[in-house]
Design an enzyme around this catalytic site. Structure first.
Site, PDB file in Angstrom:
ATOM      1  CG  ASP A 151     -80.125  54.372  41.574  1.00 45.72           C
ATOM      2  OD1 ASP A 151     -79.356  53.943  40.696  1.00 45.72           O
ATOM      3  OD2 ASP A 151     -80.322  55.582  41.770  1.00 45.72           O
ATOM      4  CB  SER A 152     -75.545  53.771  42.421  1.00 48.12           C
ATOM      5  OG  SER A 152     -76.021  54.925  41.749  1.00 48.12           O
ATOM      6  N   GLY A 154     -71.211  54.085  37.754  1.00 42.59           N
ATOM      7  CA  GLY A 154     -70.873  54.334  36.362  1.00 42.59           C
ATOM      8  C   GLY A 154     -69.444  53.973  35.978  1.00 42.59           C
ATOM      9  CB  CYS A 207     -79.922  51.903  38.599  1.00 43.32           C
ATOM     10  SG  CYS A 207     -78.207  52.286  38.187  1.00 43.32           S
ATOM     11  CG  ASN A 208     -81.224  54.434  32.884  1.00 44.51           C
ATOM     12  OD1 ASN A 208     -81.598  55.272  33.712  1.00 44.51           O
ATOM     13  ND2 ASN A 208     -81.950  54.113  31.844  1.00 44.51           N
ATOM     14  CB  THR A 209     -75.378  52.069  35.453  1.00 49.43           C
ATOM     15  OG1 THR A 209     -75.153  53.376  34.916  1.00 49.43           O
ATOM     16  CG2 THR A 209     -74.062  51.307  35.472  1.00 49.43           C
ATOM     17  CB  CYS A 213     -78.980  58.954  34.258  1.00 48.17           C
ATOM     18  SG  CYS A 213     -78.409  58.858  35.984  1.00 48.17           S
ATOM     19  CB  THR A 214     -83.139  56.758  37.640  1.00 46.45           C
ATOM     20  OG1 THR A 214     -81.954  56.341  38.331  1.00 46.45           O
ATOM     21  CG2 THR A 214     -83.646  55.609  36.786  1.00 46.45           C
ATOM     22  CG  HIS A 215     -78.992  60.088  40.106  1.00 43.91           C
ATOM     23  ND1 HIS A 215     -78.798  58.730  40.025  1.00 43.91           N
ATOM     24  CD2 HIS A 215     -78.584  60.453  41.357  1.00 43.91           C
ATOM     25  CE1 HIS A 215     -78.302  58.287  41.165  1.00 43.91           C
ATOM     26  NE2 HIS A 215     -78.162  59.314  41.993  1.00 43.91           N
TER      27      HIS A 215
END
Length: 265
Positions: free
Chosen positions: A7-8, A40, A70-72, A177-179
């Site tokens: 993920d970011s 993003g 991560c969705n992005t 969004c996973t966050h």
């Protein structure tokens, strides 16, 4: 068994914690990109480049599977990641839980980053799985960044803005969004209207963790001996969990796992 997640930033904590609950004997590798975040605002090509860098760092630890938590990155880089890594390393993407949210009909909101909201990818998911529900896309500017840095005031402010854009009769909120899964209860409190229907929040962490085990032909064994280790890669560098990660229950749970700092460990 070793499973890597990328993920970011700390959005991967929810899926990692879900995996740890299902298989406390599994080794986990958390590969994020603090030097290059946020992803993003980047172009699709840039997101792909950064996701591949995170994946390559993780693959050096020889995982059995890789979760794109991560969705992005799942939107922009999943095909490139699979082309490079599979079949040697199965790659599992993250998809917003639109289908189960829409199954009950009624009013559904999808909370996502501004870059994902209104994207062709998300619109296709709504067209394919949103039948029977009135789906509202809700952009959440600043929320992922606020969660990343555990900035409580900024989290509350961003949630309040998004909640104001959410229909009053909403029945389910998809966390796109996973966050956002790290602040589920704060979101629930903000969208639950007095006298309104009980609001269900749907994330992807549990489903992604279960899918990773299925891809490996492994069964959940939550009672297994907690013998798994944790490897943390920050833009490719071995490290401890970031301090902000420990502000969340998911991070605190993973913080108790033995961290491998030596490349040869």
């Amino acid at each position: 068994m070793k499973i890597a997640l990328l993920d970011s930033g700390i959005g991967l904590l929810a899926a990692a914690a879900a995996l740890h609950r299902l298989r406390p004997d599994a080794d986990l590798v958390l590969s994020s990109d603090p030097d290059g975040m946020p992803w993003g605002p980047r172009t699709a090509e840039d997101v792909t480049e950064h996701a591949l860098a995170c994946a390559r760092a993780a693959v050096e630890t020889r995982p059995d599977a890789l979760i794109v938590a991560c969705n992005t990155a799942s939107v922009h880089a999943l095909a490139a990641l699979r082309a490079e890594l599979e079949p040697a390393v199965p790659v599992i993407g993250t998809v917003p839980a639109i289908k189960p949210a829409a199954a009950g009909g009624g009013s559904v909101a999808i909370w996502a980053t501004p870059a994902t909201t209104g994207s062709a990818y998300q619109r296709r998911l709504i067209e394919e799985f949103g039948h029977g529900a009135a789906v509202t896309e809700v952009a959440c500017p600043g929320l992922a960044d606020a969660v990343q840095y555990a900035d409580d005031a900024a989290i509350d402010a961003a949630i309040a803005v998004a909640a104001a854009r959410t229909p009053n009769d909403v029945r389910a909120v998809v966390l796109g969004c996973t966050h956002y899964e790290l602040v589920t209860e704060r979101i629930r409190t903000a969208v639950q209207r007095a006298g309104g229907p009980a609001v269900t929040l749907l994330g992807s962490a549990e489903a992604v963790a279960a899918q990773a085990l299925r891809r490996l032909g492994a069964l959940p064994e939550p009672a297994a001996e907690p013998s798994g280790s944790l490897t943390v890669l920050l833009s490719g560098r071995r490290s401890e969990l970031p301090a902000s990660a420990l502000a969340y229950p998911e991070g605190a749970a993973l913080g108790a796992v033995r961290i491998r700092l030596s490349p040869s460990a």
